[in-house]
Design a protein around this motif. Sequence first.
Motif, PDB file in Angstrom:
ATOM      1  N   GLY A 281       0.815  -1.218  -0.056  1.00 48.69           N
ATOM      2  CA  GLY A 281      -0.091  -0.211  -0.058  1.00 48.69           C
ATOM      3  C   GLY A 281       0.641   1.343   0.628  1.00 48.69           C
TER       4      GLY A 281
ATOM      5  N   SER B  36      -2.453 -11.844   7.432  1.00 41.47           N
ATOM      6  CA  SER B  36      -2.018  -9.955   7.724  1.00 41.47           C
ATOM      7  C   SER B  36      -3.490  -9.104   7.450  1.00 41.47           C
ATOM      8  N   THR B  37      -3.080  -8.927   6.905  1.00 32.84           N
ATOM      9  CA  THR B  37      -5.256  -7.858   6.225  1.00 32.84           C
ATOM     10  C   THR B  37      -6.291  -9.122   5.333  1.00 32.84           C
ATOM     11  N   THR B  38      -7.111  -7.987   5.231  1.00 29.31           N
ATOM     12  CA  THR B  38      -7.704  -8.722   4.295  1.00 29.31           C
ATOM     13  C   THR B  38      -7.869  -7.863   2.913  1.00 29.31           C
TER      14      THR B  38
ATOM     15  N   ILE C  28      -7.662 -15.242  10.751  1.00 31.80           N
ATOM     16  CA  ILE C  28      -8.560 -13.718  11.337  1.00 31.80           C
ATOM     17  C   ILE C  28      -7.064 -13.152  11.254  1.00 31.80           C
ATOM     18  N   ALA C  29      -7.187 -12.181  10.840  1.00 34.53           N
ATOM     19  CA  ALA C  29      -6.328 -10.898  10.598  1.00 34.53           C
ATOM     20  C   ALA C  29      -5.951 -10.762  11.991  1.00 34.53           C
ATOM     21  N   THR C  30      -4.167 -10.826  11.846  1.00 33.98           N
ATOM     22  CA  THR C  30      -3.020 -11.151  12.998  1.00 33.98           C
ATOM     23  C   THR C  30      -2.147  -9.342  12.616  1.00 33.98           C
ATOM     24  N   GLY C  31      -2.661  -8.681  12.007  1.00 35.57           N
ATOM     25  CA  GLY C  31      -1.514  -7.563  12.203  1.00 35.57           C
ATOM     26  C   GLY C  31      -0.298  -8.649  10.556  1.00 35.57           C
TER      27      GLY C  31
ATOM     28  N   ALA D 285       3.781  -8.695  15.151  1.00 32.04           N
ATOM     29  CA  ALA D 285       2.338  -8.801  15.659  1.00 32.04           C
ATOM     30  C   ALA D 285       1.930 -10.570  15.901  1.00 32.04           C
TER      31      ALA D 285
ATOM     32  N   THR E 171       4.101 -12.888  17.815  1.00 31.31           N
ATOM     33  CA  THR E 171       3.525 -12.513  19.947  1.00 31.31           C
ATOM     34  C   THR E 171       2.115 -13.209  19.629  1.00 31.31           C
ATOM     35  N   GLN E 172       1.491 -12.717  19.130  1.00 33.01           N
ATOM     36  CA  GLN E 172       0.008 -13.930  19.041  1.00 33.01           C
ATOM     37  C   GLN E 172      -0.149 -15.204  19.091  1.00 33.01           C
TER      38      GLN E 172
ATOM     39  N   SER F 244       2.412 -16.759  22.258  1.00 28.66           N
ATOM     40  CA  SER F 244       1.308 -16.662  23.431  1.00 28.66           C
ATOM     41  C   SER F 244      -0.053 -17.448  23.634  1.00 28.66           C
TER      42      SER F 244
ATOM     43  N   GLN G 262      -2.715 -17.200  21.832  1.00 34.46           N
ATOM     44  CA  GLN G 262      -3.557 -16.168  21.171  1.00 34.46           C
ATOM     45  C   GLN G 262      -4.456 -16.781  20.368  1.00 34.46           C
TER      46      GLN G 262
ATOM     47  N   TYR H 266       3.247  -3.059  21.666  1.00 36.05           N
ATOM     48  CA  TYR H 266       1.935  -2.865  21.987  1.00 36.05           C
ATOM     49  C   TYR H 266       2.003  -4.613  21.831  1.00 36.05           C
TER      50      TYR H 266
ATOM     51  N   LEU I  23      -0.230  -7.611  24.178  1.00 37.85           N
ATOM     52  CA  LEU I  23      -0.731  -8.203  23.520  1.00 37.85           C
ATOM     53  C   LEU I  23      -0.708  -9.529  24.211  1.00 37.85           C
ATOM     54  N   VAL I  24       0.928  -9.979  24.555  1.00 38.38           N
ATOM     55  CA  VAL I  24       0.684 -11.145  25.778  1.00 38.38           C
ATOM     56  C   VAL I  24       0.016 -11.104  27.186  1.00 38.38           C
TER      57      VAL I  24
ATOM     58  N   ARG J  17      -5.811 -10.635  22.439  1.00 32.90           N
ATOM     59  CA  ARG J  17      -5.790  -9.752  20.841  1.00 32.90           C
ATOM     60  C   ARG J  17      -7.666  -9.524  21.575  1.00 32.90           C
TER      61      ARG J  17
ATOM     62  N   LEU K 155      -2.776  -1.341  13.375  1.00 33.77           N
ATOM     63  CA  LEU K 155      -1.668  -2.091  14.071  1.00 33.77           C
ATOM     64  C   LEU K 155      -1.946  -3.518  13.916  1.00 33.77           C
ATOM     65  N   ILE K 156      -2.225  -3.421  14.660  1.00 38.71           N
ATOM     66  CA  ILE K 156      -3.076  -5.460  15.469  1.00 38.71           C
ATOM     67  C   ILE K 156      -4.549  -5.763  14.788  1.00 38.71           C
ATOM     68  N   ASN K 157      -4.454  -4.652  13.650  1.00 38.11           N
ATOM     69  CA  ASN K 157      -5.896  -4.947  12.880  1.00 38.11           C
ATOM     70  C   ASN K 157      -6.885  -5.611  13.436  1.00 38.11           C
TER      71      ASN K 157
ATOM     72  N   GLU L  47      -7.952  -1.636   6.177  1.00 40.32           N
ATOM     73  CA  GLU L  47      -7.993  -2.241   4.914  1.00 40.32           C
ATOM     74  C   GLU L  47      -8.190  -1.687   3.743  1.00 40.32           C
TER      75      GLU L  47
ATOM     76  N   SER M   4      -7.341   1.728   2.608  1.00 44.78           N
ATOM     77  CA  SER M   4      -5.929   1.895   2.673  1.00 44.78           C
ATOM     78  C   SER M   4      -5.323   0.823   1.298  1.00 44.78           C
ATOM     79  N   GLU M   5      -5.668  -0.297   1.881  1.00 44.04           N
ATOM     80  CA  GLU M   5      -4.505  -1.261   1.255  1.00 44.04           C
ATOM     81  C   GLU M   5      -5.816  -1.841  -0.021  1.00 44.04           C
TER      82      GLU M   5
END
Lengths: 313, 249
Positions: A64, A133-135, A157-160, A164, A167-168, A171, A173, B109, B113-114, B118, B198-200, B210, B212-213
């Motif tokens: 983007g 990552s993203t939709t 699921i979108a996790t970025g 990030a 980490t999810q 841990s 999540q 962040y 998150l941990v 989420r 950042l974490i959507n 979303e 802008s993507e």
Amino acid sequence: MKRISWAAVLLAVVMAPLAQAETLKIAVGQRGNWDTAIPELGQRAGIFKKYDLDLDILYTSGGGETQQAVLSRSVDIGTAAGSLGALGAASKGAPIRIISAEMTGAPELYWYVPANSPIKSVADLAGKTVGYSTTGSSTNTVIMMARAQYKVDFNPIATGGLPATFTQAMSGQIDVGWASAPFGVDALNDGKIRVIIRGRDIDAARNQTVRVNIVHAGVLAAKRPAIERFMQAYRETLEWMYSSPDAIPSFVAFSGISKETATKVRDEYFPKSTLMPDQMVGLDSLMQDGVTFKFLAAPLTEAQVKDVIQIKK
Amino acid sequence: MSRLLPPAFGVLCIVALLCLLQLAIQAGIVDVYIVPLPTDMLASLPRLVEEEHVIRRFGVTFGETLSAGLLALVVGVALGMALQHWPRMRRAFEPWFALLAAAPLVMAYPLFLVLFGRSSLTIIVIAFASALAPVVLKTIEGFATIRPVLIDVGHSLRMTRAQEFRLILLPAALPEIFVGLRLALIFALINVVGVEFLINLGGLGQLISELSERYDLPGTWASIGLVVIVSILFFLLLDGGERWLRKRH
């Protein structure tokens, strides 16, 4: 005699700028990836210099941003922009031109679990959360393709971004995280994570150009010879990256990863054939995905495709 | 009527600026593929409501910011008063709060998150942590700068400590506390939208990411406009709250 030497000095001063290499500003998505390192490694190896080009490279966080930099004419060329994004912008009339494929297939993508996860294979994924990552990103399309191919009903699921998501996943999540080599390859080598799905195993993804190199239509018109030379140097760099013994040390110096990891990344995650720039494939399925993910209101017409995709072999 | 003139003039200036932008884009001075026409941004709103559930997202962002702001208010004012009451503690901790105010907590962040998972809770906690310092610092300042003569008046009227606090100290400190709250809400909103991006996850930040993507420029800019509206709503709420409290005291 004196007059002749003054004339020579004067001629040298006038001609000096003409002899300098032409500067092209390049926006590169995601610093440190093997595929996006082509301009950097080519520049370091002096290949672009051979084509009278001096690259001024800046790194963006992804497709983007790269696309915005190209459309605002802040840069001349954007590499590794998402195909869907580029086609979506073109469908809205943006003066964007695709000058080459950047990545076909998604062999560098993989989905992983922590080493101690009870998930052992794709069959265990039913009802589990799987990151992307993203939709509309390539991770999104590939994981949807994987779900269809394996016929397992997991929950994308979108996790970025990469850190990030890591980490999810670590841990707990989410059950499964996504990554793109070289990210996480060290953790794989150390046995901290296990791969569950590989992008290279997804049949539908193998025949789709997911990232492209782009320019602004105005820049293409104004600097076509330089951009053609850029593509020649790009192809030569690609050959060099897979044949020269200097390529891996150069990538190690650039990316800061170990020689073993760099070699593994090149040989296992980025087969040379996936980086071939001369053909954009899977356009029909790409445009279907574009419509599904709202990048496109409708598939581009043949005339639009011809206008937008200007790949010169 | 005259009270309404200045805000009306402000709104008119914004509208005039948008009209100028529209003209500049139509004349080709500003590239439409970088900044979309303001009329296109407005026209994208029904689509955002229908397809992107923007009202729910607006509510999520508003709610997260409000939760973080309220937490910062309760904890920040209590901490500020406590630090003001015990000067040694104030000397020990006030510089740390000043440092916290300048820290880009959003960069931490992954840690949040941990710790919090989420969910919206992570976003609220990051926003709260960013919003806390200005409330604490401004509360300290508010109570520290009360004119001694006001306190002396309280003493001469033989007020109890509770009366002195309710009738003299709190009203005198309120303007500074509200300055802190305004800053806190700005910090909270920036962090809420930033972390959503950042974490959507969540409201308008995720939507902006979303859109802008997808290179949906009118939608992206309209969503950014909605974030500004969230901010305006909070300022109106705070203004109303401050006026109400001042009337009571």
